[in-house]
Design an enzyme around this catalytic site. Structure first.
Site, PDB file in Angstrom:
ATOM      1  N   SER A 137      12.666 -80.956 -48.533  1.00  0.00           N
ATOM      2  CA  SER A 137      13.101 -80.028 -47.482  1.00  0.00           C
ATOM      3  C   SER A 137      12.496 -80.501 -46.175  1.00  0.00           C
ATOM      4  CB  SER A 137      12.580 -78.620 -47.781  1.00  0.00           C
ATOM      5  OG  SER A 137      12.822 -77.752 -46.693  1.00  0.00           O
ATOM      6  N   TYR A 150       6.221 -72.397 -50.413  1.00  0.00           N
ATOM      7  CA  TYR A 150       7.396 -73.281 -50.422  1.00  0.00           C
ATOM      8  C   TYR A 150       7.070 -74.600 -49.727  1.00  0.00           C
ATOM      9  CZ  TYR A 150      12.191 -74.938 -49.806  1.00  0.00           C
ATOM     10  OH  TYR A 150      13.342 -75.693 -49.824  1.00  0.00           O
TER      11      TYR A 150
END
Ligand code: NAP
Length: 277
Positions: A137, A150
């Site tokens: 990401s 995350y």
């Protein structure tokens, strides 16, 4: 058209995983997609009967991973490309998010991916060929309040992938970390785990971020079909990159992060080098 390959994609029921399965099949490749229920399995196999194959797998069930990979190799042939895509986002201020939520986040996004890598590597090493894509990401480079677990998991996977690439390059195996910006998948919708709010001190820094993420879910800039075509271009490359950002938002934010990091390094340079000798 490129040479037909066999791709093993985790989390192929929706979002990037499903889009990549569709695009890879359209490009003439064969696809094994891991899913978590029979309905998703039937939907995946219906995309291209005889070329699309589903396997039931929760990547946190690490004992089940090697048997699935070995069975695929035995019955469908050499896995040319592993795409570690299965993952989700835990959203919550760090102090409000239990440690168990962090363990779950890392179990899926990090341990699951590494277990998949360990299962395919013996086969890829034996052939001196293979490509591993880890879907990380832009959150593996840049950060914002409310997604510490995350970002932690994606920073971890970026680092692990970079090390792995150096370990296996001489064995003919390539490793690419694919870091998307914001894309129209189920990530910020049904898949996101949101910790309940409990500490008012964080209202000002976090509530607008949570609200905005909910508001833009489904309307993000990035198109998963175009991301999938970009991933296929990387898969087709003879010299794929170690890091591939996807989306102009990711490019802008990561570039700004690198500039800010350079500036901070320079600002504190004298203190940094004062420890030598
Ligand atoms: P998505 O539509 O929610 O897809 C997530 C996929 O992962 C689903 O197939 C889901 O299966 C699967 N999955 C979740 N937990 C799993 C587990 N324990 N075992 C096996 N499969 C599991 O979201 P997505 O955006 O395509 O997510 C794919 C990857 O892209 C993730 O790693 C995510 O972090 C990353 N990413 C997304 C964005 C974005 O903006 N969308 C940006 C950067 C990175 P079920 O259908 O069974 O739940």
């Amino acid at each position: 058209m490129s040479i037909s390959k066999l791709l093993l994609i985790t989390g192929a029921s929706s979002g990037f995983g499903r889009a990549l399965a569709v695009e890879a099949l359209a490009a003439g490749h064969r696809v094994v997609g891991t899913v978590r229920n029979a309905e998703a399995a039937a939907q995946l196999e219906a995309l291209a009967p005889g070329r699309a194959f589903a396997r039931l797998l929760d990547v946190t069930d690490v004992e089940a991973i090697a048997p699935v990979v070995d069975e695929v190799e035995a019955t469908l042939g050499a896995i040319d490309v592993l795409v570690n895509n299965a993952g989700y986002g835990h959203e919550g201020v760090l102090e409000e998010s239990p440690l168990d939520a962090m363990r779950k986040q890392f179990d899926v996004n990090v341990f699951g991916a590494v277990a998949m890598i360990q299962a395919v590597l013996p086969h890829m090493r034996a052939r001196r060929a293979g490509h591993i894509l880890n879907i990380t990401s832009m959150g593996g480079f840049i950060t914002m309040p409310g997604i510490a677990y995350y970002c932690g998991s994606k920073f971890a996977l970026e680092g692990i992938g970079e090390v792995l690439g150096k370990e296996v390059a001489a064995l003919g195996i390539r490793v690419t970390s694919v870091a998307p910006g914001s894309f129209r998948t189920d990530w910020a919708g049904r898949s996101m785990v949101r910790a309940p709010r409990t500490i008012a001190d964080y209202d000002a820094v976090f509530d607008p971020i949570r609200q905005r993420r909910q508001d833009v879910s489904g309307k993000q800039l990035g198109d998963p079909q175009k991301a999938s075509r970009a991933m296929l271009a990387a898969i087709d490359s003879d010299a794929p990159p170690a890091h591939l950002l996807l989306g102009s938002d990711a490019l802008k934010l990561v570039r700004e992060k690198l500039v800010a990091l350079q500036d901070e390094l320079t600002q504190w340079e004298a203190l940094t080098v004062s420890t030598d000798g």
